[in-house]
Scaffold this active site. Structure first.
Site, PDB file in Angstrom:
ATOM      1  N   SER A   1      -9.649   2.112   3.187  1.00 32.81           N
ATOM      2  CA  SER A   1      -8.735   2.866   2.373  1.00 32.81           C
ATOM      3  C   SER A   1      -7.757   1.984   1.585  1.00 32.81           C
ATOM      4  CB  SER A   1      -7.956   3.860   3.222  1.00 32.81           C
ATOM      5  OG  SER A   1      -7.173   3.190   4.166  1.00 32.81           O
TER       6      SER A   1
ATOM      7  N   SER B   1      -9.906  -0.298   7.349  1.00 34.83           N
ATOM      8  CA  SER B   1      -9.343  -0.139   6.014  1.00 34.83           C
ATOM      9  C   SER B   1      -8.669  -1.347   5.394  1.00 34.83           C
ATOM     10  CB  SER B   1      -8.348   1.031   6.018  1.00 34.83           C
ATOM     11  OG  SER B   1      -9.072   2.228   6.164  1.00 34.83           O
TER      12      SER B   1
ATOM     13  N   LYS C   1       0.877  -1.183   0.000  1.00 36.66           N
ATOM     14  CA  LYS C   1       0.000   0.000   0.000  1.00 36.66           C
ATOM     15  C   LYS C   1       0.908   1.225   0.000  1.00 36.66           C
ATOM     16  CE  LYS C   1      -3.868   1.942   2.698  1.00 36.66           C
ATOM     17  NZ  LYS C   1      -4.709   1.768   3.907  1.00 36.66           N
TER      18      LYS C   1
END
Lengths: 481, 483, 95
Positions: free
Chosen positions: A150, A174, A75
């Site tokens: 997210s 997330s 990420k």
């Protein structure tokens, strides 16, 4: 089977048995990315050349760790030396990391190869990845829908077989929520299990790094590598790290599974509820006992979260000021102007909104009424779980009240977005662990089952998750890309 | 109209740990710009602080030395404000649960400015409010149209010592800082050199008519680079405020900057418009429980200057003055101990150090550690004098030579053939000769003017080329003159 | 709690965000909505409840005072938007 469709375990085993090379694995992923990412847009940057070169090196060297030669995606809020770390923000558009996050270092030491940085909501603030300042990511199961957030890029990449696994971060859901709406497995460890050093901080007391994978076994494998006390993160726990894969050998007979009555209320998609209850029934069939439990402070969770998380974030994001790194606005007439313009131009709308809220709840005269009060409410929420775990070994809930909505559908009401985090948020406030895994489809979109465990209870949740997964075939489904 | 002054100080002290407060970068003055930084002290995205154990212990030690209550539990907090020298735009500090509370510093007479020491009568203790631990910020360099920031200093462990507004004059402020500095040196927690920025002082000062109950308006003064600078700045401020008040002007609460070159203060541009620091507990750091390790730290508390002073007076027989001077300087104390360990006459050693050595070191701009006379040699000189081998006048000559050349006293005495004459026969001869040559003075003495004997002694000293033992000369003369 | 709502202009200043008047207005409305949800916490009985500082508190987690290598100056300044010599450059600050 095409190499890109493998799991981490299969890839690692295959490499060890020399069924294929790391180079072949990386190449298959690069090809897959080329084919599908123009539509999925899971990645913000891909370093094919670097990954192929690294793969060659791995093939030429003796196996150094359990993930030797296996490509993993990161990420874009995890520092890795020499790689970008944009956090999907304009303010870090050109930033290059000068150090490795501990989690990244551990993956490196385990032999992993890094091939790209995945999209996310800017600074991890959001539940749809629509808050990325670059572009949205598209759910591989329906490209007009969000992949969750997210860590939407990571989940989409895994779901689309663009990588074998990816790291995400979870502050209010997330990892779990994108895993749920994108049809993969996502695990948030107990707070402190995995070092946060190198994860760009959103809410310091809530953030954790975790794996997003195609199945439960892979999550356990990655957890083995990621966990452990870190002197660079003094909030990391000294607890010993077991071999989490051992939990997969146990069945659920005699386990007590709690269903919180506050989680099965109005507002949930009835098909989602049906699938989650069916999953519960399956586990009951396998010998687990179902108990009704209560988490009485569920209703206060969203408010509590949004006070604490935004307060901490407002301080954590103060460092983005255009002085030492990141975007700097042009021709500022003084320092204050430099700050004001760089931050206003560099940050997106949601980020600014949360910074304002967080600054406000800490400001003079309001600290007691908001921040202090929210931390007390948090104690009550923690206690709810401590009490619940006296009655049960794991808690079962839907991960998300609905399936993935369409891109653009919910952006007008921030409050609505916040309320959708209702099932995942409490676990971060309490610091406990949680996993989401596929339990079916509603309106042709994946639905996630969430299993919450007590702190340091990853073995319990992996056990339950694995038992359910092995009795079903949801994890074998793939989107049509 | 008479005015009284109220002063409180906020002193920041850099701890002499090996590394910074929250990262392993070296804690050292004078490095090349930005060569002593890492992602943590640069406030890069994703970093976390890891607190320096030694810094925490040194702060607790300081609290013990200054008579504070050490909090059983304390924590760190974030103090939020934006500035170019702030790597994170929040400073990790301590807000409502600091490491040390209360405490006090008894001002040592010797720590007052030299010209003010005679006016010091009563003993005075300045109470402390608290001591807490925090991290230092970077350093800004101002150019013509830009400012450059060096983060080497960012993250240095800093103790903030806050006093109650107990200080009543610039001289007391001077004494407080000197006394404090000395104690910090004794504890080896800081070198506290203001010129190197290792100790920094902000003053809060207000002036009001004598008898008025409410304090006057509090004005903050910053940017003093030395302890004497603090004294000068405060003296200036008192004058400025008194003059303004006498004219009927109203004082505004403000922050003023001291300019040493012009000897004045002027209003600073405010850094942060609204000082809303939005303190909240630091989520990245765990709380501290001092009860577990405080006893260990307590063992490290040194003999404090005030205690040592008493001991030197009572056990070693030093005069109060000598003891005071010696304890007021750690290195001087070491020197004294080294010399006194080789002599029976501790006070004699002290006299020589306090009167002669300090004078000559001062004139040569040398520190005690650079003294050309080594402690053992100083002790040897005292021994020679006490044994009567040389008289005190000769001793001064030898001392001067020792300071110039670093030679040992015995070597100088032999070179110059200085041995004191204490042979009674020789002395008698000298006395008789002088008496014979000075009939008038002899008659004077016999006539009742006892003091006139001094002149005869002087003549004997001259005749003996300074070598006669003056005490013996005196005795012999008295005997011969039957006085 | 606060019936007036957030003074976005003031708070944005504290947070060093230079917002347009239109942004301020938009945020004002949205944050009022969010705040009124947060106000529900006001009804909660938190009498005698300790605030959570850390999910799993430990005490005395310290680092030994041992030197670790610093960054080479080039790495430290790698992402600097502007520099003067080896310093991070900003508009002149007047004290």
């Amino acid at each position: 089977m095409s190499l890109h469709a493998l799991t981490v375990a299969e890839a690692a085993d295959g490499l060890r048995q020399k069924k294929f090379s790391s180079l072949e694995l990386v190449q298959s992923l690069v090809d897959r990315m080329q084919k599908v990412d123009p539509r999925v847009k899971a990645f913000l940057s891909i370093d094919a050349e670097g990954a192929l070169a690294e793969a060659k090196k791995k093939d030429a060297s003796p196996p150094q760790g359990p993930l030797h030669g296996v490509p993993i995606a990161l990420k874009d809020n995890l520092n890795a030396t020499g790689q970008p770390c944009t956090c999907a923000s304009q303010i870090l558009k050109n930033f290059v990391s000068v150090y490795d996050a501990t989690a990244v270092r551990k993956l490196r030491e385990a032999g992993a190869v890094f091939l790209g940085r995945t999209n996310m909501d800017e600074f991890a603030m959001g539940s749809s990845t629509e808050n990325s300042s670059f572009h949205p990511t598209h759910n591989p199961w329906d490209l007009e829908r969000i992949p969750g957030g997210s860590s939407g890029g990571s989940a989409a990449a895994v779901a689309a077989d663009e990588c074998f696994a990816a790291l995400g971060s979870d502050t209010g859901g997330s990892i779990r929520q994108p895993a749920s709406v994108s049809g993969c497995v996502g695990l948030k460890p107990t707070y402190g299990r995995v070092s946060r050093f190198g994860l760009v901080a959103f809410a310091s007391s809530l953030d954790q790094i975790g794996p997003i994978t195609k199945n439960v076994r892979d999550a356990a494998l990655l957890l083995n590598v990621l966990c452990g006390q870190d002197p660079m993160d003094t909030t990391s726990l000294p607890s010993p790290v077991p071999d989490f894969t051992q939990a997969l050998k146990q069945d659920v007979r005699g386990m007590r599974l709690g269903l919180p009555k506050e989680y099965f209320v109005e507002g949930m998609d009835p098909e989602v509820e049906k699938l989650v209850r069916a999953a519960v029934a399956e586990l009951e069939k396998q010998g687990a006992k179902i108990v009704e439990i209560s988490l009485p402070h569920t209703e206060q969770a969203v408010a509590t979260y949004y006070v604490i998380a935004t307060a901490e974030a407002s301080a954590n994001l103060a460092r983005f000021d255009g002085v030492r790194y990141g975007f700097r606005a042009e021709n500022p007439h003084d320092l204050i102007d430099l700050y004001g313009k760089s931050r206003a131009q560099g940050f997106g709308t949601e980020v600014k909104r949360r910074i304002i809220l967080g600054t406000y709840v800490l400001s003079s005269g309001y600290y007691d009424a908001y921040y202090l009060r929210a931390q007390k409410a948090r104690t009550l929420i923690r206690r709810d779980f401590e009490n619940a775990f006296k009655e049960c070994d794991a808690i079962m809930t839907p991960t998300s009240p609905t399936v993935a909505f369409k891109i653009g559908e919910k952006t007008s009401s921030p409050l609505q977005m916040y309320l959708a985090d209702i099932f995942t948020i409490a676990a971060n406030l309490a610091g406990i662990c949680g996993i989401s895994l596929p339990c079916g489809f509603a309106q042709k979109m994946p639905v996630g089952l969430q299993i919450l465990g007590p702190s340091l209870g990853e073995e319990s949740i992996l056990r339950v998750a694995n038992a359910y997964e092995q009795a079903t075939a949801w994890h074998k489904e793939r989107p049509n890309l | 109209m008479n005015y009284e002054t109220t002063i409180g100080l906020e002193v920041h002290v850099q701890l002499k740990t090996k590394t910074k407060m929250f990262c392993g970068c070296v804690n050292q003055y004078g490095g090349a710009p930005n060569a002593q930084v890492c992602p943590v002290c640069l406030g890069m995205p994703g970093v976390l602080p890891a607190p320096n154990e030694q810094a925490v212990r040194m702060t607790a030690l300081t609290g013990l030395m200054l008579d504070c209550k050490i909090s059983p539990h304390c924590k760190f907090d974030r103090k939020n404000y934006f500035y170019a020298d702030m790597p994170k735009n929040y400073q990790i500090s301590q807000y409502d649960k600091p490491l040390c509370l209360e405490g006090g510093v008894e001002l040592m007479k010797e720590c007052y400015p030299k010209d003010a020491q005679k006016d010091v009568s009563a003993s005075k203790t300045v109470r402390l409010t608290r001591i807490h631990l925090e991290e230092d910020v970077g350093k800004s360099f101002h150019f013509e149209d830009s400012t450059g920031v060096d983060f080497n200093r960012a993250g240095t462990p800093l103790m903030e010592i806050v006093t109650e507004p107990d200080i009543g004059s610039p001289e007391e402020a001077f004494a407080f800082l000197s006394t404090l500095r000395n104690i910090l040196l004794y504890g080896n927690v800081s070198d506290a050199d203001m010129e190197k920025g290792q100790m920094r002082c902000d003053c809060n000062i207000s002036v009001r008519p004598v008898g008025q109950k409410e304090y006057g308006t509090k004005i903050e003064i910053k940017n003093m680079n030395s302890i004497s600078g603090v004294r000068r700045a405060l003296a200036y401020e008192i004058q400025r405020q008194q003059t303004a008040l006498a004219k009927g002007e109203k004082m505004r609460q403000e922050t003023r900057r001291w300019d040493d070159a012009t000897g004045t203060t002027f209003v600073m541009r405010t850094k942060e418009m609204a000082h809303d620091y939005r303190y909240f507990p630091e989520p990245d750091l765990m709380p501290i429980d001092t009860t577990v390790w405080l006893d260990e730290v307590r063992k490290g508390v040194p003999e404090l200057p005030s205690v040592r002073k008493k001991r030197l007076m009572q056990e070693r027989g030093l005069t109060e003055y000598n003891a005071g001077v010696i304890v007021a300087d750690l290195e001087l104390g070491h020197y004294f101990e080294a010399a006194a360990s080789q002599s029976k006459d501790a006070n004699g050693i002290a006299n020589l150090i306090v009167n002669d050595l300090l004078r000559d070191l001062g004139a040569a701009a040398k520190s005690v550690t650079e003294s050309p006379i080594k402690p053992a040699d100083l002790a040897a000189l005292v021994e020679l004098t006490d044994a009567g081998k040389i008289n005190s006048k000769q001793a001064k000559e030898v001392f001067a030579e020792m300071f110039q050349t670093g030679k040992k006293p015995m070597a100088i005495v032999e070179e110059k053939g200085m041995s004191q004459v204490s042979d009674s026969g020789a002395i008698e001869k000298f006395c008789e000769e002088v008496m014979g040559q000075n009939a008038k003075i002899v008659a004077d003495v016999k006539g009742g003017n006892a003091k006139a004997i001094g002149a005869l002694v002087g003549q004997v000293m001259k005749l003996s080329k300074g070598k006669a033992n003056p005490a013996m000369v005196n005795e012999v003369l008295k005997q011969k003159l039957s006085v | 709690m606060n019936p007036q709502g957030i003074d976005v202009t003031y708070v944005a200043q504290l947070a060093r965000l230079q917002l347009s008047p239109e942004e301020i207005e938009r945020y004002q409305a949205q944050l009022s909505q969010i705040l009124s949800h947060v106000e529900n916490l006001g009804a909660l009985n938190v009498e005698g409840i300790e605030p959570t500082a850390h999910a799993f508190p430990q005490t005395n987690v310290f680092r030994k005072d041992e030197v670790r290598p610093s960054l080479p100056v080039s790495e430290a300044l790698k992402n600097a938007p502007q520099r003067v010599n080896d310093l991070f450059k900003v508009p002149k600050v007047v004290e």
